[in-house]
Design a protein around this motif. Structure first.
Motif, PDB file in Angstrom:
ATOM      1  N   ARG A  22       0.823  -1.213   0.000  1.00 52.85           N
ATOM      2  CA  ARG A  22       0.000   0.000   0.000  1.00 52.85           C
ATOM      3  C   ARG A  22       0.857   1.264   0.000  1.00 52.85           C
ATOM      4  O   ARG A  22       0.493   2.257  -0.621  1.00 52.85           O
ATOM      5  CB  ARG A  22      -0.927   0.014   1.207  1.00 52.85           C
ATOM      6  N   GLY A  25       1.771   2.579  -3.405  1.00 50.16           N
ATOM      7  CA  GLY A  25       0.711   3.002  -4.307  1.00 50.16           C
ATOM      8  C   GLY A  25      -0.046   1.877  -4.970  1.00 50.16           C
ATOM      9  O   GLY A  25      -0.669   2.063  -6.009  1.00 50.16           O
ATOM     10  N   LYS A  26       0.022   0.700  -4.398  1.00 47.59           N
ATOM     11  CA  LYS A  26      -0.706  -0.463  -4.932  1.00 47.59           C
ATOM     12  C   LYS A  26      -1.844  -0.831  -3.982  1.00 47.59           C
ATOM     13  O   LYS A  26      -1.739  -0.656  -2.769  1.00 47.59           O
ATOM     14  CB  LYS A  26       0.218  -1.676  -5.070  1.00 47.59           C
ATOM     15  N   ILE A  27      -2.928  -1.346  -4.549  1.00 51.34           N
ATOM     16  CA  ILE A  27      -4.072  -1.783  -3.758  1.00 51.34           C
ATOM     17  C   ILE A  27      -4.147  -3.303  -3.835  1.00 51.34           C
ATOM     18  O   ILE A  27      -4.219  -3.871  -4.928  1.00 51.34           O
ATOM     19  CB  ILE A  27      -5.373  -1.170  -4.300  1.00 51.34           C
ATOM     20  N   ASP A  44      -2.656  -0.848  -9.416  1.00 50.73           N
ATOM     21  CA  ASP A  44      -2.115   0.488  -9.210  1.00 50.73           C
ATOM     22  C   ASP A  44      -3.232   1.429  -8.773  1.00 50.73           C
ATOM     23  O   ASP A  44      -4.299   1.484  -9.383  1.00 50.73           O
ATOM     24  CB  ASP A  44      -1.470   0.988 -10.500  1.00 50.73           C
ATOM     25  N   ASP A  45      -2.994   2.172  -7.700  1.00 52.41           N
ATOM     26  CA  ASP A  45      -3.993   3.061  -7.111  1.00 52.41           C
ATOM     27  C   ASP A  45      -4.479   4.119  -8.101  1.00 52.41           C
ATOM     28  O   ASP A  45      -5.683   4.358  -8.241  1.00 52.41           O
ATOM     29  CB  ASP A  45      -3.403   3.724  -5.867  1.00 52.41           C
ATOM     30  N   SER A  49      -8.276   4.514  -9.725  1.00 51.85           N
ATOM     31  CA  SER A  49      -9.010   5.766  -9.503  1.00 51.85           C
ATOM     32  C   SER A  49      -9.499   6.359 -10.814  1.00 51.85           C
ATOM     33  O   SER A  49     -10.649   6.801 -10.916  1.00 51.85           O
ATOM     34  CB  SER A  49      -8.126   6.784  -8.788  1.00 51.85           C
TER      35      SER A  49
END
Length: 68
Positions: A22, A25-27, A44-45, A49
């Motif tokens: 996290r 920048g990864k979910i 990838d966040d 989004s």
């Protein structure tokens, strides 16, 4: 209706190790279903989004899972 492709990668991190994931920048996520083995993935966040902004929360998403 436009279709969006969500590109995910398989991940090795599980449990408390996803905190590092996290922070980069990864979910983390899990893909599962009837008759298939579950897979742990990361997305990838920023990409997620942007897709949610364009497709909305009820849009059609295709998924692509690559190797980590």
């Amino acid at each position: 209706m436009e279709q969006y492709t969500l590109v995910a990668t398989r991940r090795e991190e599980t449990g408390k190790a996803v905190k590092k994931l996290r922070s980069t920048g990864k979910i983390p996520g899990v893909v599962y279903g009837s008759g298939v083995d579950s897979r742990v993935i990361s997305v990838d966040d920023l990409v997620l989004s942007r897709i949610l902004q364009n497709a909305g929360h009820t849009g059609l998403l295709a998924r692509s899972i690559g190797e980590a």
